[in-house]
Design a protein around this motif. Structure first.
Motif, PDB file in Angstrom:
ATOM      1  N   UNK A 165       0.830  -1.205   0.000  1.00 15.84           N
ATOM      2  CA  UNK A 165       0.000   0.000   0.000  1.00 15.84           C
ATOM      3  C   UNK A 165       0.866   1.258   0.000  1.00 15.84           C
ATOM      4  N   UNK A 166       1.994   1.201   0.690  1.00 17.23           N
ATOM      5  CA  UNK A 166       2.860   2.386   0.763  1.00 17.23           C
ATOM      6  C   UNK A 166       3.634   2.635  -0.535  1.00 17.23           C
ATOM      7  N   UNK A 167       3.975   1.574  -1.275  1.00 14.38           N
ATOM      8  CA  UNK A 167       4.730   1.768  -2.527  1.00 14.38           C
ATOM      9  C   UNK A 167       3.829   1.902  -3.751  1.00 14.38           C
ATOM     10  N   UNK A 168       2.562   1.536  -3.625  1.00 17.60           N
ATOM     11  CA  UNK A 168       1.633   1.557  -4.767  1.00 17.60           C
ATOM     12  C   UNK A 168       1.572   2.909  -5.472  1.00 17.60           C
ATOM     13  N   UNK A 169       1.523   4.039  -4.751  1.00 20.11           N
ATOM     14  CA  UNK A 169       1.430   5.326  -5.452  1.00 20.11           C
ATOM     15  C   UNK A 169       2.630   5.626  -6.357  1.00 20.11           C
ATOM     16  N   UNK A 170       3.786   5.046  -6.073  1.00 19.11           N
ATOM     17  CA  UNK A 170       4.980   5.351  -6.862  1.00 19.11           C
ATOM     18  C   UNK A 170       5.210   4.363  -8.008  1.00 19.11           C
ATOM     19  N   UNK A 171       4.392   3.342  -8.130  1.00 14.81           N
ATOM     20  CA  UNK A 171       4.577   2.343  -9.187  1.00 14.81           C
ATOM     21  C   UNK A 171       4.099   2.905 -10.521  1.00 14.81           C
ATOM     22  N   UNK A 172       4.968   2.815 -11.525  1.00 14.83           N
ATOM     23  CA  UNK A 172       4.616   3.299 -12.861  1.00 14.83           C
ATOM     24  C   UNK A 172       4.556   2.179 -13.891  1.00 14.83           C
ATOM     25  N   UNK A 173       5.183   1.066 -13.621  1.00 16.04           N
ATOM     26  CA  UNK A 173       5.195  -0.057 -14.548  1.00 16.04           C
ATOM     27  C   UNK A 173       3.816  -0.734 -14.539  1.00 16.04           C
ATOM     28  N   UNK A 174       3.139  -0.832 -15.694  1.00 15.88           N
ATOM     29  CA  UNK A 174       1.793  -1.402 -15.723  1.00 15.88           C
ATOM     30  C   UNK A 174       1.731  -2.852 -15.234  1.00 15.88           C
ATOM     31  N   UNK A 175       2.747  -3.656 -15.568  1.00 14.42           N
ATOM     32  CA  UNK A 175       2.762  -5.048 -15.118  1.00 14.42           C
ATOM     33  C   UNK A 175       2.838  -5.115 -13.589  1.00 14.42           C
ATOM     34  N   UNK A 176       3.732  -4.347 -13.015  1.00 11.71           N
ATOM     35  CA  UNK A 176       3.885  -4.317 -11.563  1.00 11.71           C
ATOM     36  C   UNK A 176       2.608  -3.807 -10.912  1.00 11.71           C
ATOM     37  N   UNK A 177       2.040  -2.774 -11.486  1.00 10.00           N
ATOM     38  CA  UNK A 177       0.804  -2.204 -10.949  1.00 10.00           C
ATOM     39  C   UNK A 177      -0.328  -3.228 -10.990  1.00 10.00           C
ATOM     40  N   UNK A 178      -0.411  -4.012 -12.054  1.00 10.95           N
ATOM     41  CA  UNK A 178      -1.448  -5.044 -12.159  1.00 10.95           C
ATOM     42  C   UNK A 178      -1.281  -6.104 -11.073  1.00 10.95           C
ATOM     43  N   UNK A 179      -0.057  -6.551 -10.852  1.00 12.33           N
ATOM     44  CA  UNK A 179       0.197  -7.568  -9.830  1.00 12.33           C
ATOM     45  C   UNK A 179      -0.111  -7.024  -8.435  1.00 12.33           C
TER      46      UNK A 179
END
Length: 115
Positions: A72-86
């Motif tokens: 939850x804390x790192x989710x806002x900084x994720x930009x990679x769509x694959x990582x965001x989907x997982x």
């Protein structure tokens, strides 16, 4: 770390088809739990080529409160769509309120990419 998580998950999913002892899975999960950082993250003892990919592997195996809080804390900084989907999927599986936010962010990225 990620390999242990992947193999433990694979063994767990194979249990309806082959015998996998509780002790085998328990040792793998205990080994990982013993190495979990206070913030819910894990350090990779080997060479890591993609830090976000490393996070993905942990999401598949850890539904603990600490791991959920970390994602939850790192989710806002994720930009990679694959990582965001997982991450979105993992947070959804544990019932996190951030799951909808990550899914909407992913959906917005996909709409932008398609247009």
């Amino acid at each position: 770390m990620w390999l242990t998580a992947f193999v433990a998950r694979s063994f767990h999913q194979a249990r309806p088809y082959i015998f996998v002892g509780n002790q085998t899975l328990g040792r793998a999960l205990s080994w990982m739990a013993d190495r979990q950082n206070v913030d819910g993250s894990f350090n990779e003892p080997g060479l890591v080529f993609d830090r976000q990919m490393q996070i993905n592997q942990y999401t598949l195996e850890n539904a603990t409160v600490n791991a959920t809080n970390y994602l939850e804390s790192v989710a806002p900084s994720i930009t990679n769509p694959f990582t965001l989907a997982i991450v979105s999927y993992a947070l959804s599986e544990v019932g996190s309120s951030v799951a909808d936010v990550t899914f909407n962010k992913l959906n917005a990225q996909m709409r932008f990419t398609v247009l």
